[in-house]
Motif scaffolding. Structure first.
Motif, short mmCIF file in Angstrom:
data_model
loop_
_atom_site.label_atom_id
_atom_site.label_comp_id
_atom_site.label_asym_id
_atom_site.label_seq_id
_atom_site.Cartn_x
_atom_site.Cartn_y
_atom_site.Cartn_z
N ASN A 118 0.87 -1.21 -0.02
CA ASN A 118 -0.04 0.09 0.10
C ASN A 118 0.77 1.26 -0.04
O ASN A 118 2.18 1.16 -0.10
N ALA A 119 0.35 2.45 0.23
CA ALA A 119 0.91 3.79 0.10
C ALA A 119 1.85 3.66 1.47
O ALA A 119 3.12 4.54 1.39
N ASN A 120 1.64 3.01 2.29
CA ASN A 120 2.68 2.82 3.46
C ASN A 120 3.83 2.27 3.37
O ASN A 120 4.76 2.20 4.33
N GLY A 121 3.79 1.27 2.35
CA GLY A 121 5.01 0.42 2.13
C GLY A 121 4.84 -0.76 2.70
O GLY A 121 5.75 -1.65 2.71
N THR A 122 3.35 -1.07 3.25
CA THR A 122 3.14 -2.53 4.00
C THR A 122 2.15 -3.19 3.11
O THR A 122 1.59 -2.71 2.28
N LEU A 123 1.88 -4.35 3.48
CA LEU A 123 1.24 -5.32 2.88
C LEU A 123 -0.40 -4.43 2.72
O LEU A 123 -0.92 -4.20 3.84
N PHE A 124 -0.98 -4.42 1.63
CA PHE A 124 -2.26 -3.91 1.30
C PHE A 124 -3.37 -4.89 1.80
O PHE A 124 -3.22 -5.97 1.41
#
Length: 161
Positions: free
Chosen positions: A20-26
């Motif tokens: 996702n935009a946070n760089g974690t699993l969407f």
């Protein structure tokens, strides 16, 4: 916990396209993986390739995963219904050893050749391959209804043309 130990049936590798935009699993990718794995598990348990998701209980993400992490999906059967199978799913991060999400109740329904709920006749879990279903024909789709072109209905044109 009252239930037997959860079996972890599959593992997924978190890749760049899963972030996702946070760089974690969407979360949407994770829910898609859960739905697919629960469907595959249900197909074998119910002996029917036509199994659909009827219900998924509240979801609460308690941790996440980063690119390169490996996650495990555990599936536990809770109850056989007449036409359904209720499951529980836990997803954990193998790297951090933390639970990512637990879905307490997922109801999968067995369908007949016409797409209607079908009694499956099972009441226990199998660990053998004795219920692998036979291939069915695709469910027929109704033809789309298009209005006939009449003087009242002008044909559609491209905006450019």
């Amino acid at each position: 916990m009252d239930e037997p130990r959860m079996r972890y049936h599959s593992r997924m590798w978190v890749r760049p396209e899963n972030l996702n935009a946070n760089g974690t699993l969407f979360g949407g990718h994770l829910l898609s993986w859960i739905d697919e794995q629960v469907a595959l598990y249900s197909i074998v348990q119910l002996g029917n390739e036509r199994v659909v998701t009827k219900y998924m209980s509240e979801i609460n993400f308690v941790s996440s995963a980063w690119q390169g992490d490996i996650i495990e999906l555990g599936i536990f059967p809770v109850k056989f219904g007449r036409t359904s199978l209720t499951l529980r799913c836990n997803v954990r991060n193998m790297v951090t050893r933390e639970s990512i999400i637990t879905v307490d109740r997922i109801v999968m329904v067995s369908l007949d050749e016409n797409g209607r709920p079908m009694e499956h006749g099972y009441h226990d879990i199998t660990y053998a391959r004795d219920r692998i279903p036979h291939r069915m024909k695709p469910i027929p789709r109704p033809e789309p209804h298009l209005p006939e072109a009449t003087a009242e209905h002008e044909p559609l044109h491209d905006l450019d043309g």
